[in-house]
Design a protein around this motif. Structure first.
Motif, mmCIF file in Angstrom:
data_model
loop_
_atom_site.group_PDB
_atom_site.id
_atom_site.type_symbol
_atom_site.label_atom_id
_atom_site.label_comp_id
_atom_site.label_asym_id
_atom_site.label_seq_id
_atom_site.Cartn_x
_atom_site.Cartn_y
_atom_site.Cartn_z
ATOM 1 N N VAL A 1 17.933 -15.837 22.182
ATOM 2 C CA VAL A 1 17.204 -14.804 22.927
ATOM 3 C C VAL A 1 18.092 -13.587 23.148
ATOM 4 C CG1 VAL A 1 16.106 -14.270 25.131
ATOM 5 C CG2 VAL A 1 15.670 -16.451 24.042
ATOM 6 N N VAL A 2 19.361 -13.832 23.497
ATOM 7 C CA VAL A 2 20.289 -12.721 23.722
ATOM 8 C C VAL A 2 20.501 -11.935 22.432
ATOM 9 C CG1 VAL A 2 22.681 -12.160 24.301
ATOM 10 C CG2 VAL A 2 21.431 -13.841 25.664
ATOM 11 N N ILE A 3 20.762 -12.644 21.323
ATOM 12 C CA ILE A 3 20.993 -11.959 20.044
ATOM 13 C C ILE A 3 19.738 -11.195 19.615
ATOM 14 C CG2 ILE A 3 21.447 -12.380 17.588
ATOM 15 C CD1 ILE A 3 23.151 -14.790 18.478
ATOM 16 N N HIS A 4 18.570 -11.799 19.838
ATOM 17 C CA HIS A 4 17.309 -11.155 19.482
ATOM 18 C C HIS A 4 17.105 -9.880 20.293
ATOM 19 C CE1 HIS A 4 12.962 -11.058 18.441
ATOM 20 N NE2 HIS A 4 13.373 -11.730 17.381
ATOM 21 N N SER A 5 17.526 -9.888 21.543
ATOM 22 C CA SER A 5 17.283 -8.746 22.424
ATOM 23 C C SER A 5 18.265 -7.604 22.199
ATOM 24 C CB SER A 5 17.362 -9.190 23.890
ATOM 25 O OG SER A 5 16.369 -10.144 24.170
ATOM 26 N N VAL A 6 19.482 -7.927 21.779
ATOM 27 C CA VAL A 6 20.497 -6.880 21.620
ATOM 28 C C VAL A 6 20.592 -6.420 20.170
ATOM 29 C CG1 VAL A 6 21.826 -7.662 23.594
ATOM 30 C CG2 VAL A 6 22.386 -8.539 21.335
ATOM 31 N N SER A 7 19.474 -6.508 19.441
ATOM 32 C CA SER A 7 19.346 -5.971 18.075
ATOM 33 C C SER A 7 20.244 -6.670 17.072
ATOM 34 C CB SER A 7 19.635 -4.463 18.058
ATOM 35 O OG SER A 7 18.812 -3.784 18.980
ATOM 36 N N ASN B 1 16.448 -2.207 24.249
ATOM 37 C CA ASN B 1 15.445 -2.668 25.214
ATOM 38 C C ASN B 1 15.668 -4.164 25.442
ATOM 39 O OD1 ASN B 1 13.249 -2.963 26.864
ATOM 40 N ND2 ASN B 1 11.762 -3.039 25.184
ATOM 41 N N VAL B 2 16.437 -4.504 26.457
ATOM 42 C CA VAL B 2 16.807 -5.891 26.744
ATOM 43 C C VAL B 2 15.950 -6.388 27.898
ATOM 44 C CG1 VAL B 2 18.690 -7.441 27.317
ATOM 45 C CG2 VAL B 2 19.142 -5.381 26.006
ATOM 46 N N SER B 3 15.173 -7.447 27.644
ATOM 47 C CA SER B 3 14.291 -7.946 28.699
ATOM 48 C C SER B 3 13.897 -9.378 28.395
ATOM 49 C CB SER B 3 13.029 -7.075 28.807
ATOM 50 O OG SER B 3 12.260 -7.175 27.625
ATOM 51 N N ASP B 4 13.165 -9.978 29.351
ATOM 52 C CA ASP B 4 12.651 -11.346 29.229
ATOM 53 C C ASP B 4 11.159 -11.362 28.914
ATOM 54 O OD1 ASP B 4 14.696 -13.176 29.486
ATOM 55 O OD2 ASP B 4 14.798 -12.948 31.648
ATOM 56 N N GLU B 5 10.682 -10.361 28.214
ATOM 57 C CA GLU B 5 9.242 -10.200 28.055
ATOM 58 C C GLU B 5 8.628 -11.190 27.061
ATOM 59 O OE1 GLU B 5 8.459 -6.202 27.049
ATOM 60 O OE2 GLU B 5 9.048 -5.385 29.000
ATOM 61 N N ASP B 6 9.434 -11.795 26.185
ATOM 62 C CA ASP B 6 8.885 -12.716 25.190
ATOM 63 C C ASP B 6 8.559 -14.048 25.858
ATOM 64 O OD1 ASP B 6 8.401 -14.401 22.977
ATOM 65 O OD2 ASP B 6 9.541 -13.044 21.707
ATOM 66 N N SER B 7 7.290 -14.289 26.105
ATOM 67 C CA SER B 7 6.886 -15.479 26.863
ATOM 68 C C SER B 7 7.049 -16.758 26.045
ATOM 69 C CB SER B 7 5.428 -15.339 27.309
ATOM 70 O OG SER B 7 4.574 -15.176 26.183
ATOM 71 N N ILE B 8 6.918 -16.685 24.719
ATOM 72 C CA ILE B 8 7.031 -17.899 23.890
ATOM 73 C C ILE B 8 8.454 -18.429 23.922
ATOM 74 C CG2 ILE B 8 6.908 -18.776 21.530
ATOM 75 C CD1 ILE B 8 4.549 -16.986 21.028
ATOM 76 N N MET B 9 9.429 -17.549 23.746
ATOM 77 C CA MET B 9 10.823 -18.006 23.727
ATOM 78 C C MET B 9 11.279 -18.484 25.107
ATOM 79 S SD MET B 9 13.043 -15.770 21.026
ATOM 80 C CE MET B 9 12.615 -14.105 21.464
ATOM 81 N N THR B 10 10.837 -17.806 26.165
ATOM 82 C CA THR B 10 11.267 -18.239 27.497
ATOM 83 C C THR B 10 10.558 -19.526 27.926
ATOM 84 O OG1 THR B 10 9.620 -16.701 28.400
ATOM 85 C CG2 THR B 10 11.897 -15.944 28.290
ATOM 86 N N SER B 11 9.275 -19.665 27.599
ATOM 87 C CA SER B 11 8.559 -20.885 28.003
ATOM 88 C C SER B 11 9.027 -22.103 27.223
ATOM 89 C CB SER B 11 7.052 -20.695 27.816
ATOM 90 O OG SER B 11 6.736 -20.423 26.464
ATOM 91 N N SER B 12 9.507 -21.898 25.988
ATOM 92 C CA SER B 12 9.984 -23.052 25.212
ATOM 93 C C SER B 12 11.276 -23.628 25.769
ATOM 94 C CB SER B 12 10.192 -22.633 23.751
ATOM 95 O OG SER B 12 11.180 -21.633 23.659
ATOM 96 N N MET B 13 11.964 -22.858 26.619
ATOM 97 C CA MET B 13 13.226 -23.346 27.188
ATOM 98 C C MET B 13 13.049 -24.081 28.513
ATOM 99 S SD MET B 13 15.835 -20.216 26.344
ATOM 100 C CE MET B 13 14.916 -18.974 27.211
#
Length: 575
Positions: A316-322, A413-425
């Motif tokens: 998630v971190v790598i995905h968010s920081v491009s 744009n760094v955020s927790d907006e991706d609900s699929i990745m956060t809910s899977s954790m």
């Protein structure tokens, strides 16, 4: 109305239901003390029956439950992480083949049928490592598959040695292997060392980080790297040999220390977590070498929960920081991604053995039992230092990525907006918190008797605090005075490169190959090998068959020649 269900959702539901079924079955098998064994006889060879065997006991079912649980979360997570990939379906099918290979390996107690899962893991892992199809991935995949082939050859040689027993079911025959089976035990340890990346086969594990991050979460938690540990747990009755146990203890403790030291000099986020996996694998094999396979299995399961969570948070971190993986290009992410980094902090604390998280129950018990065992001083020091180094690189990772200064580009744009990745954790986060306690109640209804002094009992806590303090001070000083490490450049290069194992594993010996290879070809392949090898044997057999054919034709000339030669020999002897 048409229901549109994506493949990652179907996979999550199917594997989630499989995990529930395997978990309930494991509880029933453990409470009843029974196991189901299913065998299909394939063929008979020299009074030995080659059979395809499945064993359904609480160990295999519980491990399969964790494999399916983590795989369901990872595949659901991949639906968002790999959403821009044009070949997402191919990726999903390869990951499902990976899970199937691991299931075959877990359920099979037969050394022949286990090859279906064992070789399947090696083949599919190669396909996953080279998934991005660039030069770096190709080199990493080749290093991975060639390192694992050493273990495959060891398994094949073990099958040949075990054929003298009349069967290959190691649940039955491993209890009867005494000191005469020393070479067989060494081959099994070699196979486990290659699959679990112990010294000197450690280079492929960080190199396999070229695969997509969901694959890393699956590989480093419950599939590929744990296959060697699981095989050793199953073969543990046969490992009761002083020489094999001593060798495994020394190698695993060195691997544990080497990985912890290397992680403190690494800046790649995924490689730091990969080296932490290597350190924990060394801990599992070390306690297995001391004769406690149940503790190794306990740590294997609890480690799978928080390590999969840690890799998913890193993704998630790598995905968010491009796509950055350098922790020096991050910083202050906790302000922008509070949910994901809360899970990441939980996983990091569980890795350090923070009280009452998943890693605490297994890791603390392993260290206490190891300190209580008859181990030498070097192994004791390596255990202590590896425990402190684990907390050091965890604090370093938190300092650089979660806290500290903001080092990202201004337009990220760094955020927790991706609900699929956060809910899977979420499920893995709950497992990292409550999984260790639940497993300890489940696997150890009768407590271990641990008797040691107050200092030895508190030593693990003192090491952790000391490692955390030293890690924070060194990291803070290094962040301000970043060029101080150049004063000890040789040591930094040695420690940060896993004691030069990646260079030695991919050493370009072209000059040696060309110069000596030509000489060896002249003397060997075109010289003595031809005379004593295939051509020489062919020529010898041709002459023998010609003589045999002449004798069978009852030729008078042949018998007359033989008679004259016999008379001459007799006269020469009597002269």
């Amino acid at each position: 109305m048409i229901w549109k269900i994506s493949m990652h959702e179907i996979s999550m539901v199917f594997l989630g239901l499989s995990a529930i079924y395997c978990g309930v079955s494991a509880i029933l098998k453990l409470s009843s003390g029974l196991a189901d064994v299913i065998e299909w006889e394939m063929m008979s060879l020299n009074s030995s029956y080659i059979v395809f065997t499945l064993v359904l006991d609480w160990v295999s079912l519980l491990f399969l439950c964790f494999v399916c649980l983590i795989s369901s979360s990872v595949l659901y997570y991949s639906g968002s992480y790999m959403v821009g990939d044009k070949t997402l379906s191919r990726f999903m099918y390869i990951v499902l083949a990976f899970v199937l290979s691991m299931s075959m390996m877990v359920l099979s107690p037969n050394l022949i049928s286990i090859l279906l899962g064992w070789d399947g893991l090696g083949l599919v892992s190669y396909a996953l490592v080279i998934y991005y199809q660039n030069e770096k991935s190709a080199n990493a995949g080749m290093l991975t598959v060639l390192s694992n082939r050493v273990g495959d050859v060891a398994i094949l040689l073990s099958i040949g040695l075990m054929s003298s027993l009349g069967g290959w079911n190691f649940l039955v025959y491993s209890h009867y292997m005494d000191d005469e089976w020393l070479s067989f035990k060494f081959l099994l340890v070699l196979a486990a060392m290659t699959k679990s990346a112990q010294i000197p086969f450690s280079a492929w594990l960080p190199a396999a980080m070229a695969a997509p991050t969901p694959v890393s979460a699956l590989v480093h938690s419950s599939t590929l790297v744990t296959a060697g540990v699981y095989l050793m747990i199953r073969f543990s009755p046969a490992l009761m040999s002083s020489s094999v146990q001593s060798m495994l203890l020394v190698i695993s403790c060195m691997t544990m220390f080497m990985a912890g030291l290397g992680a403190n000099y690494e800046y790649d986020l995924k490689k730091i977590i990969a080296l932490s996996t290597l350190s924990q694998l060394g801990m599992m094999l070390s306690i297995l070498a001391l004769g406690y396979p149940d503790l190794a299995f306990f740590h294997l399961l609890s480690h799978a929960l928080f390590k999969a969570l840690l890799f998913m948070c890193a993704g998630v971190v790598i995905h968010s920081v491009s796509g950055y993986q350098d922790i020096r290009c991050m910083g202050s992410l906790v302000k922008f991604m509070p949910l994901s980094l809360s899970f990441m902090t939980i996983a990091n604390l569980a890795l350090c053995g923070f009280p009452f998280l998943a890693g605490f129950y297994s890791k603390d018990m392993i260290l206490e039992v190891a300190f209580m065992s008859w181990i030498n001083f070097i192994a004791f020091v390596l255990y202590v230092m590896a425990t402190g180094l684990t907390v050091m690189y965890t604090i370093r990772l938190i300092f650089y990525s979660l806290s500290g200064g903001f080092n990202l580009e201004s337009l990220n744009n760094v955020s927790d907006e991706d609900s699929i990745m956060t809910s899977s954790m979420v499920f893995l986060g709950l497992g990292a918190i409550f999984g260790g306690a639940a497993l300890s109640w489940f696997m150890f209804p009768e407590p271990y008797m641990i008797c040691m002094s107050g200092f030895m009992k508190s030593l693990v806590l003192l090491i952790s605090f000391a490692g955390g303090g030293i890690g924070y001070i060194v990291t803070a000083v290094n962040a301000v005075y970043s060029l101080k490490s150049l004063n000890n450049y040789s040591f930094v290069v040695m420690a940060g490169s896993m004691w030069f194992m990646p260079f030695l594993s991919s050493f370009k010996n072209s000059e040696f190959s060309f110069v000596w290879g030509e000489a060896l070809q002249k003397v060997g392949d075109k010289g003595w090998y031809e005379y004593f090898g295939g051509q020489g044997v062919y020529y010898l057999f041709s002459k023998m068959f010609m003589v045999s054919d002449s004798l069978q034709m009852n030729s008078v000339k042949v018998f007359m020649k033989m008679f004259v030669i016999s008379v001459v020999i007799i006269l020469f002897v009597h002269m």
